[in-house]
Design a protein around this motif. Structure first.
Motif, PDB file in Angstrom:
ATOM      1  N   UNK A 101       0.838  -1.202   0.000  1.00 57.94           N
ATOM      2  CA  UNK A 101       0.000   0.000   0.000  1.00 57.94           C
ATOM      3  C   UNK A 101       0.873   1.252   0.000  1.00 57.94           C
ATOM      4  N   UNK A 102       1.922   1.245   0.825  1.00 57.55           N
ATOM      5  CA  UNK A 102       2.799   2.422   0.921  1.00 57.55           C
ATOM      6  C   UNK A 102       3.555   2.674  -0.377  1.00 57.55           C
ATOM      7  N   UNK A 103       4.017   1.628  -1.023  1.00 61.59           N
ATOM      8  CA  UNK A 103       4.728   1.838  -2.282  1.00 61.59           C
ATOM      9  C   UNK A 103       3.762   2.205  -3.409  1.00 61.59           C
ATOM     10  N   UNK A 104       2.517   1.732  -3.334  1.00 61.39           N
ATOM     11  CA  UNK A 104       1.510   2.181  -4.301  1.00 61.39           C
ATOM     12  C   UNK A 104       1.303   3.691  -4.151  1.00 61.39           C
ATOM     13  N   UNK A 105       1.178   4.145  -2.905  1.00 60.63           N
ATOM     14  CA  UNK A 105       1.015   5.584  -2.664  1.00 60.63           C
ATOM     15  C   UNK A 105       2.226   6.353  -3.188  1.00 60.63           C
ATOM     16  N   UNK A 106       3.414   5.940  -2.771  1.00 62.92           N
ATOM     17  CA  UNK A 106       4.625   6.700  -3.096  1.00 62.92           C
ATOM     18  C   UNK A 106       5.023   6.596  -4.562  1.00 62.92           C
ATOM     19  N   UNK A 107       5.052   5.381  -5.109  1.00 61.25           N
ATOM     20  CA  UNK A 107       5.532   5.203  -6.478  1.00 61.25           C
ATOM     21  C   UNK A 107       4.409   5.192  -7.510  1.00 61.25           C
ATOM     22  N   UNK A 141      -5.315   3.831   4.491  1.00 61.96           N
ATOM     23  CA  UNK A 141      -5.040   2.396   4.594  1.00 61.96           C
ATOM     24  C   UNK A 141      -3.656   2.161   5.198  1.00 61.96           C
ATOM     25  N   UNK A 142      -2.670   2.966   4.790  1.00 63.53           N
ATOM     26  CA  UNK A 142      -1.329   2.842   5.344  1.00 63.53           C
ATOM     27  C   UNK A 142      -1.293   3.124   6.834  1.00 63.53           C
ATOM     28  N   UNK A 143      -2.008   4.140   7.256  1.00 64.39           N
ATOM     29  CA  UNK A 143      -2.074   4.468   8.691  1.00 64.39           C
ATOM     30  C   UNK A 143      -2.719   3.318   9.459  1.00 64.39           C
ATOM     31  N   UNK A 146      -0.381   0.292   9.488  1.00 62.85           N
ATOM     32  CA  UNK A 146       0.766   0.526  10.375  1.00 62.85           C
ATOM     33  C   UNK A 146       0.355   0.363  11.837  1.00 62.85           C
ATOM     34  N   UNK A 147      -0.804   0.901  12.187  1.00 59.90           N
ATOM     35  CA  UNK A 147      -1.284   0.773  13.571  1.00 59.90           C
ATOM     36  C   UNK A 147      -1.569  -0.686  13.915  1.00 59.90           C
ATOM     37  N   UNK A 148      -2.219  -1.395  13.005  1.00 55.97           N
ATOM     38  CA  UNK A 148      -2.547  -2.805  13.231  1.00 55.97           C
ATOM     39  C   UNK A 148      -1.274  -3.637  13.338  1.00 55.97           C
ATOM     40  N   UNK A 149      -0.323  -3.399  12.464  1.00 54.86           N
ATOM     41  CA  UNK A 149       0.937  -4.145  12.491  1.00 54.86           C
ATOM     42  C   UNK A 149       1.695  -3.871  13.786  1.00 54.86           C
ATOM     43  N   UNK A 150       1.712  -2.621  14.217  1.00 51.46           N
ATOM     44  CA  UNK A 150       2.380  -2.280  15.482  1.00 51.46           C
ATOM     45  C   UNK A 150       1.685  -2.972  16.655  1.00 51.46           C
TER      46      UNK A 150
END
Length: 158
Positions: A101-107, A141-143, A146-150
């Motif tokens: 998701x993060x790389x989709x956002x960034x790239x 979705x990234x936020x 990230x919260x769920x993974x943490x």
């Protein structure tokens, strides 16, 4: 995990989480307030260029420091490491989805707008608006990921 690696891991989580929250709560709403699409794109390019580097870099640090922790944990627990297997599969699965998701956002989205602005390439107003909407969804979705993974990670160290 030794103390230094743990702090590096926590700082990388804070960097990604904080930067992404700032984008979705401050930066994108400020962009929406602008009426001129050319000005929107110019400001998006200015703000997203450093964000792309920061977010992808923070996720890279998270992967490396997490792999270091996994190696230490396996050495420490020995055969008992198998008891953590399904929780680790859950965390690694969430990490995989977060990175996508993060790389989709960034790239996939942000970098395309940055490149178009730097190269003075035309972007249709409707396409730009659609990309901004998708950026908002991907950032939220990234936020959440990230919260769920943490949260899952905190459960591993208890």
């Amino acid at each position: 995990m030794d103390l230094l690696t743990r702090w590096i891991h926590l700082l990388a989580v804070a960097a990604y989480f904080g930067a992404t929250l700032a984008v979705v709560l401050v930066f994108l709403p400020a962009i929406d307030a602008l009426e001129d699409p050319a000005l929107q794109r110019r400001l998006l390019a200015r703000g997203l260029r450093p964000y792309n580097v920061l977010s992808v870099g923070a996720l890279g640090v998270l992967v490396i420091s997490g792999a270091s922790e996994l190696t230490d944990l396996k050495a420490m627990l020995g055969p008992d490491f198998g008891r953590l297997l399904w929780r680790l599969v859950g965390k690694l699965g969430l990490t995989f989805v977060l990175i996508n998701v993060a790389t989709y956002f960034s790239f996939g989205l942000a970098h395309r707008l940055v490149r178009a602005e730097l190269g003075q390439l035309p972007v249709e107003v409707e396409k730009q608006a659609g990309m901004i909407r998708r950026m908002r969804v991907a950032a939220w979705m990234g936020v959440a990921l990230a919260a769920w993974t943490a949260w899952v990670g905190v459960g591993l160290v208890r």
